[in-house]
Design a protein around this motif. Structure first.
Motif, PDB file in Angstrom:
ATOM      1  N   GLU A 142       0.853  -1.231  -0.030  1.00 47.80           N
ATOM      2  CA  GLU A 142      -0.091  -0.237  -0.040  1.00 47.80           C
ATOM      3  C   GLU A 142       1.074   1.241   0.026  1.00 47.80           C
ATOM      4  O   GLU A 142       0.411   2.321  -0.730  1.00 47.80           O
ATOM      5  N   GLU A 143       1.794   1.224   0.827  1.00 45.39           N
ATOM      6  CA  GLU A 143       3.000   2.378   0.815  1.00 45.39           C
ATOM      7  C   GLU A 143       3.427   2.522  -0.628  1.00 45.39           C
ATOM      8  O   GLU A 143       3.435   3.938  -0.909  1.00 45.39           O
ATOM      9  N   ALA A 144       3.917   1.622  -1.294  1.00 48.03           N
ATOM     10  CA  ALA A 144       4.266   1.775  -2.760  1.00 48.03           C
ATOM     11  C   ALA A 144       3.376   2.252  -3.624  1.00 48.03           C
ATOM     12  O   ALA A 144       3.631   3.142  -4.492  1.00 48.03           O
ATOM     13  N   GLU A 145       2.135   1.807  -3.382  1.00 50.34           N
ATOM     14  CA  GLU A 145       0.885   2.236  -4.357  1.00 50.34           C
ATOM     15  C   GLU A 145       0.571   3.635  -4.130  1.00 50.34           C
ATOM     16  O   GLU A 145       0.482   4.539  -5.166  1.00 50.34           O
ATOM     17  N   ARG A 146       0.853   4.161  -2.710  1.00 50.04           N
ATOM     18  CA  ARG A 146       0.528   5.677  -2.647  1.00 50.04           C
ATOM     19  C   ARG A 146       1.560   6.402  -3.287  1.00 50.04           C
ATOM     20  O   ARG A 146       1.426   7.334  -3.764  1.00 50.04           O
ATOM     21  N   LEU A 147       2.994   5.745  -3.276  1.00 48.96           N
ATOM     22  CA  LEU A 147       4.013   6.711  -4.124  1.00 48.96           C
ATOM     23  C   LEU A 147       3.591   6.574  -5.384  1.00 48.96           C
ATOM     24  O   LEU A 147       3.829   7.857  -6.154  1.00 48.96           O
ATOM     25  N   TYR A 148       3.314   5.578  -6.048  1.00 48.15           N
ATOM     26  CA  TYR A 148       2.858   5.678  -7.571  1.00 48.15           C
ATOM     27  C   TYR A 148       1.960   6.640  -7.865  1.00 48.15           C
ATOM     28  O   TYR A 148       1.967   7.101  -9.098  1.00 48.15           O
ATOM     29  N   HIS A 149       0.914   6.793  -6.844  1.00 46.41           N
ATOM     30  CA  HIS A 149      -0.070   7.908  -7.358  1.00 46.41           C
ATOM     31  C   HIS A 149       0.322   9.308  -7.015  1.00 46.41           C
ATOM     32  O   HIS A 149      -0.471  10.149  -7.221  1.00 46.41           O
ATOM     33  N   GLN A 150       1.404   9.366  -6.706  1.00 44.32           N
ATOM     34  CA  GLN A 150       1.639  10.810  -6.239  1.00 44.32           C
ATOM     35  C   GLN A 150       1.949  11.432  -7.557  1.00 44.32           C
ATOM     36  O   GLN A 150       2.428  11.202  -8.496  1.00 44.32           O
ATOM     37  N   PRO A 151       1.471  13.076  -7.575  1.00 42.75           N
ATOM     38  CA  PRO A 151       1.393  13.392  -8.970  1.00 42.75           C
ATOM     39  C   PRO A 151       3.012  13.795  -9.100  1.00 42.75           C
ATOM     40  O   PRO A 151       3.593  14.149  -8.160  1.00 42.75           O
ATOM     41  N   PRO A 152       3.153  14.364 -10.401  1.00 43.85           N
ATOM     42  CA  PRO A 152       4.752  14.397 -10.745  1.00 43.85           C
ATOM     43  C   PRO A 152       5.039  15.902 -10.299  1.00 43.85           C
ATOM     44  O   PRO A 152       3.947  16.730  -9.909  1.00 43.85           O
ATOM     45  N   ALA A 153       6.540  16.399  -9.958  1.00 45.04           N
ATOM     46  CA  ALA A 153       6.645  17.580  -9.488  1.00 45.04           C
ATOM     47  C   ALA A 153       6.436  18.538 -10.491  1.00 45.04           C
ATOM     48  O   ALA A 153       6.480  19.766 -10.119  1.00 45.04           O
ATOM     49  N   GLY A 154       6.566  18.256 -11.661  1.00 43.42           N
ATOM     50  CA  GLY A 154       6.645  19.352 -12.595  1.00 43.42           C
ATOM     51  C   GLY A 154       6.578  18.517 -14.047  1.00 43.42           C
ATOM     52  O   GLY A 154       6.240  17.355 -14.228  1.00 43.42           O
ATOM     53  N   PHE A 155       6.774  19.588 -15.319  1.00 44.36           N
ATOM     54  CA  PHE A 155       6.560  18.758 -16.441  1.00 44.36           C
ATOM     55  C   PHE A 155       7.709  18.048 -16.934  1.00 44.36           C
ATOM     56  O   PHE A 155       7.657  17.054 -17.662  1.00 44.36           O
ATOM     57  N   ILE A 156       8.924  18.519 -16.426  1.00 44.74           N
ATOM     58  CA  ILE A 156      10.368  18.126 -16.966  1.00 44.74           C
ATOM     59  C   ILE A 156      10.560  16.789 -15.953  1.00 44.74           C
ATOM     60  O   ILE A 156      10.634  17.305 -14.659  1.00 44.74           O
ATOM     61  N   HIS A 157      11.121  15.815 -16.360  1.00 41.48           N
ATOM     62  CA  HIS A 157      11.494  14.554 -15.458  1.00 41.48           C
ATOM     63  C   HIS A 157      13.057  14.428 -16.012  1.00 41.48           C
ATOM     64  O   HIS A 157      13.207  13.569 -16.981  1.00 41.48           O
ATOM     65  N   LEU A 158      14.052  14.885 -15.556  1.00 44.34           N
ATOM     66  CA  LEU A 158      15.435  14.791 -15.880  1.00 44.34           C
ATOM     67  C   LEU A 158      15.918  13.364 -15.736  1.00 44.34           C
ATOM     68  O   LEU A 158      16.827  12.919 -16.253  1.00 44.34           O
ATOM     69  N   HIS A 159      15.298  12.814 -14.448  1.00 41.19           N
ATOM     70  CA  HIS A 159      16.095  11.649 -13.822  1.00 41.19           C
ATOM     71  C   HIS A 159      15.105  10.855 -13.460  1.00 41.19           C
ATOM     72  O   HIS A 159      14.304  11.298 -12.472  1.00 41.19           O
ATOM     73  N   ASP A 160      14.727   9.580 -13.953  1.00 46.32           N
ATOM     74  CA  ASP A 160      14.065   8.566 -13.693  1.00 46.32           C
ATOM     75  C   ASP A 160      15.037   7.663 -13.079  1.00 46.32           C
ATOM     76  O   ASP A 160      15.175   6.532 -13.649  1.00 46.32           O
ATOM     77  N   GLU A 161      15.408   7.884 -11.887  1.00 43.52           N
ATOM     78  CA  GLU A 161      16.700   7.119 -11.069  1.00 43.52           C
ATOM     79  C   GLU A 161      16.196   6.030 -10.514  1.00 43.52           C
ATOM     80  O   GLU A 161      16.872   5.195 -10.079  1.00 43.52           O
ATOM     81  N   THR A 162      14.799   5.700 -10.239  1.00 44.87           N
ATOM     82  CA  THR A 162      14.095   4.534  -9.517  1.00 44.87           C
ATOM     83  C   THR A 162      13.222   3.771 -10.317  1.00 44.87           C
ATOM     84  O   THR A 162      12.454   4.503 -11.107  1.00 44.87           O
ATOM     85  N   ALA A 163      13.069   2.668  -9.841  1.00 49.37           N
ATOM     86  CA  ALA A 163      11.827   2.022 -10.288  1.00 49.37           C
ATOM     87  C   ALA A 163      10.428   2.702  -9.927  1.00 49.37           C
ATOM     88  O   ALA A 163       9.601   2.827 -10.703  1.00 49.37           O
ATOM     89  N   ALA A 164      10.257   3.235  -8.834  1.00 45.17           N
ATOM     90  CA  ALA A 164       9.154   3.820  -8.445  1.00 45.17           C
ATOM     91  C   ALA A 164       8.821   4.925  -9.230  1.00 45.17           C
ATOM     92  O   ALA A 164       7.916   5.352  -9.586  1.00 45.17           O
ATOM     93  N   SER A 165       9.753   5.812  -9.594  1.00 42.31           N
ATOM     94  CA  SER A 165       9.624   7.066 -10.342  1.00 42.31           C
ATOM     95  C   SER A 165       9.099   6.883 -11.742  1.00 42.31           C
ATOM     96  O   SER A 165       8.495   7.578 -12.474  1.00 42.31           O
ATOM     97  N   ILE A 166       9.562   5.608 -12.471  1.00 44.89           N
ATOM     98  CA  ILE A 166       8.926   5.248 -13.668  1.00 44.89           C
ATOM     99  C   ILE A 166       7.523   4.508 -13.491  1.00 44.89           C
ATOM    100  O   ILE A 166       6.648   4.896 -14.269  1.00 44.89           O
ATOM    101  N   LEU A 167       7.398   3.870 -12.428  1.00 46.90           N
ATOM    102  CA  LEU A 167       6.187   3.296 -12.007  1.00 46.90           C
ATOM    103  C   LEU A 167       5.189   4.604 -11.903  1.00 46.90           C
ATOM    104  O   LEU A 167       3.875   4.595 -12.397  1.00 46.90           O
ATOM    105  N   ARG A 168       5.410   5.552 -11.498  1.00 48.99           N
ATOM    106  CA  ARG A 168       4.629   6.746 -11.230  1.00 48.99           C
ATOM    107  C   ARG A 168       4.052   7.236 -12.506  1.00 48.99           C
ATOM    108  O   ARG A 168       3.160   8.037 -12.506  1.00 48.99           O
ATOM    109  N   ARG A 169       4.703   7.063 -13.558  1.00 47.81           N
ATOM    110  CA  ARG A 169       4.325   7.876 -15.192  1.00 47.81           C
ATOM    111  C   ARG A 169       3.417   7.108 -15.394  1.00 47.81           C
ATOM    112  O   ARG A 169       2.357   7.740 -16.225  1.00 47.81           O
TER     113      ARG A 169
END
Length: 566
Positions: free
Chosen positions: A64-91
């Motif tokens: 559930e904690e991971a799912e909450r992270l996946y649903h967090q909105p992006p910080a902005g339009f530009i994503h310069l670094h997708d450095e983790t698996a979660a940051s890609i899943l969030r997309r």
């Protein structure tokens, strides 16, 4: 081109770690934090009991904690670094089922879906299956585990350099003559009522008129296939055998069966375009939600976050980006989206001369009866979006009608949309409730979206067109449409409009934030309507002489360049 690491690459690297290093990295990758001492001990104990790393990883990845992270909105339009698996899943995790399933295949299996798998997973999600269960299923599948057993999973360096399996083109084929139009909407959309539909119709017609050897291939989903057929039916009949519409819910079907050399993606929110294997050109009309960030993110946060989750990546993967004004190119494509200048282009729109000539004018009495427009009217043809500024226009029109000359004018103000269920409904209704005179209240009319074949008559029989919009991605199209029909215009003084109009005073230019200036423009349009047209046509003569075959010629040159370099 930068290497493209997928979720499976991060998982592959994690499985090569041991003990505390493994647990720490799993938490960093999927939860963006370090584990507590209790969590360390818990998972170390499970590893000692010979629980598999995959089992422990799934427990964290689908928590559930991971799912909450996946649903967090992006910080902005530009994503310069997708450095983790979660940051890609969030997309893609919060996305609708089409994009979610395509992304799972690409991120965990390094391929696009097969048709059977696509349909099966779509059916499961639409039937209520939880996304985390499908994520779990993909991770534990034999195909994913086979990839994870490899010493190294290949990293895709260039997303376009893939053999699509399409047969070679015949001898003598001219490069760029098979043009794809990507319309894979994941939901129903009536193109005829949207500006995007009129834009595509005119552009496609320009392609077909310019070059008799060009073929247009339109890609649609099950949701919008019939609408695409209806929207482009006239072009199919006028240019037999040259407009082809393909239906599929699986983007790989377009990659393998549609012989398009270059795709045109008409709007940046069509995120499924990311899975095309031929190069594509994105039409970036604007990023209006960043032009009015507070307004759009407050009213439509889900839409804004959806565009921001993947808009950067769609533009980044594009072979070229086309805007309709220097303003959008500079401030949105380069400024907001951070795209390199050399990748961005400006191709301006054109008035709809050819299209309007194909429509038969409705008899004036019949037209007025059809829409109950029995008295003189000004018109603002538009979809009632947040930045269209209708609340100030209505307030200004009421002030005009409450004046002596305005009241006796009997003038009506007509919108081509319904007020119901629009974000400005409550504000407009509050304005109207303060108007005691029923004659004035009833003079503001919302006639709904009308067929495009009726638009020329709407302009022709209007005394004038008024365009109060706070922003447009190019010179507002109602200006070009209205002048095509010989009807004068009053327009807001915008930077994009100044790009092509040499004398904005001819258009009774007003500050769109000033109700007083809008009222003055309405009065001047009403008073001097018979004297405005010649001066307005002179001030915008360059744009009015431009045709959609000119626009199509410029697109075609860009398509040939893209096809020849990819």
């Amino acid at each position: 081109m930068a290497q493209h690491y997928r979720v499976i690459h991060f998982i592959h690297a994690m499985l090569r770690l041991e003990g505390l290093d493994f647990i720490r990295e799993v938490y960093r990758q999927f939860l963006h934090r370090v584990p507590s001492e209790v969590e360390y001990q818990h998972y170390m104990k499970l590893l000692a009991m010979r629980q598999t790393k995959q089992t422990l990883m799934v427990h964290v990845m689908c928590s559930e904690e991971a799912e909450r992270l996946y649903h967090q909105p992006p910080a902005g339009f530009i994503h310069l670094h997708d450095e983790t698996a979660a940051s890609i899943l969030r997309r893609f995790y919060p996305s609708e089922p089409f994009f979610f399933v395509h992304s799972l295949y690409n991120e965990l299996l390094c391929r696009n879906p097969d048709t059977q798998g696509m349909q099966g997973h779509l059916h499961s999600l639409l039937a209520g299956m939880q996304k985390k269960n499908l994520l779990h299923g993909f991770f534990t599948s034999a195909e994913c585990q086979q990839l994870l057993s490899l010493p190294q999973i290949p990293v895709q360096d260039d997303w376009r350099m893939v053999d699509t399996g399409i047969a070679a083109f015949p001898s003598g084929h001219r490069i760029g003559n098979h043009i794809g139009i990507f319309l894979a909407y994941p939901h129903p959309l009536a193109l005829d009522g949207e500006g995007i539909g009129r834009f595509l119709y005119r552009l496609i017609e320009g392609f077909l008129i310019n070059r008799p050897d060009v073929h247009i291939h339109i890609a649609a989903t099950d949701y919008n296939y019939l609408d695409a057929e209806n929207t482009f039916a006239l072009l199919k009949s006028h240019f037999p055998g040259r407009v082809h519409i393909t239906k599929s819910n699986n983007i790989e079907s377009f990659n393998t069966s549609v012989p398009a050399e270059v795709w045109i993606v008409p709007i940046v929110s069509l995120e499924l375009a990311m899975f095309l294997k031929k190069p594509y050109i994105v039409c970036l009309h604007d990023l209006v939600h960043h032009q009015f960030k507070d307004l759009y993110f407050t009213i439509y946060p889900e839409f804004c976050h959806r565009v921001d989750r993947n808009g950067y990546h769609i533009l980044k993967k594009a072979a070229a980006i086309v805007s309709n004004s220097n303003y959008v190119r500079t401030h949105h494509a380069i400024g907001v989206a951070g795209m390199p200048a050399e990748k961005t282009h400006v191709i301006r729109l054109a008035p709809p001369n050819n299209e309007y000539q194909t429509f038969s004018f409705i008899d004036e009495a019949q037209f007025r009866m059809k829409y109950q427009l029995y008295l003189d009217y000004l018109v603002f043809p538009t979809v009632l979006r947040l930045h269209k500024n209708i609340e100030r226009l209505i307030a200004a029109f009421i002030k005009f009608r409450q004046s002596f000359d305005g009241y006796h004018s009997g003038l009506r103000l007509v919108f081509t949309d319904q007020l119901t269920n629009t974000p400005k409904q409550a504000e407009v209704m509050q304005i109207l409730q303060h108007v005691a005179d029923e004659e004035i209240r009833s003079s503001i009319m919302f006639i709904g979206r009308i067929p495009k074949s009726d638009l020329p008559s709407l302009y022709k029989y209007a005394l004038g067109t008024i365009v109060p919009t706070l922003f447009e991605g190019s010179c507002p199209f109602p200006i070009l449409e209205s002048l095509t029909m010989g009807t004068p215009v009053a327009a807001a003084n915008l930077e994009v409009t100044n790009e092509i109009i040499t004398d904005m005073s001819a258009f009774l230019a007003f500050n769109p934030y000033s109700i007083e200036e809008i009222e003055a423009a309405i009065r001047s349009l009403w008073t001097y309507r018979h004297k405005l047209l010649a001066r307005q046509q002179a001030a915008i003569s360059g744009a009015m002489q431009r045709s959609w075959t000119d626009a199509a010629h410029e697109y075609y040159a860009l398509i040939q360049h893209v096809a020849g370099t990819n």
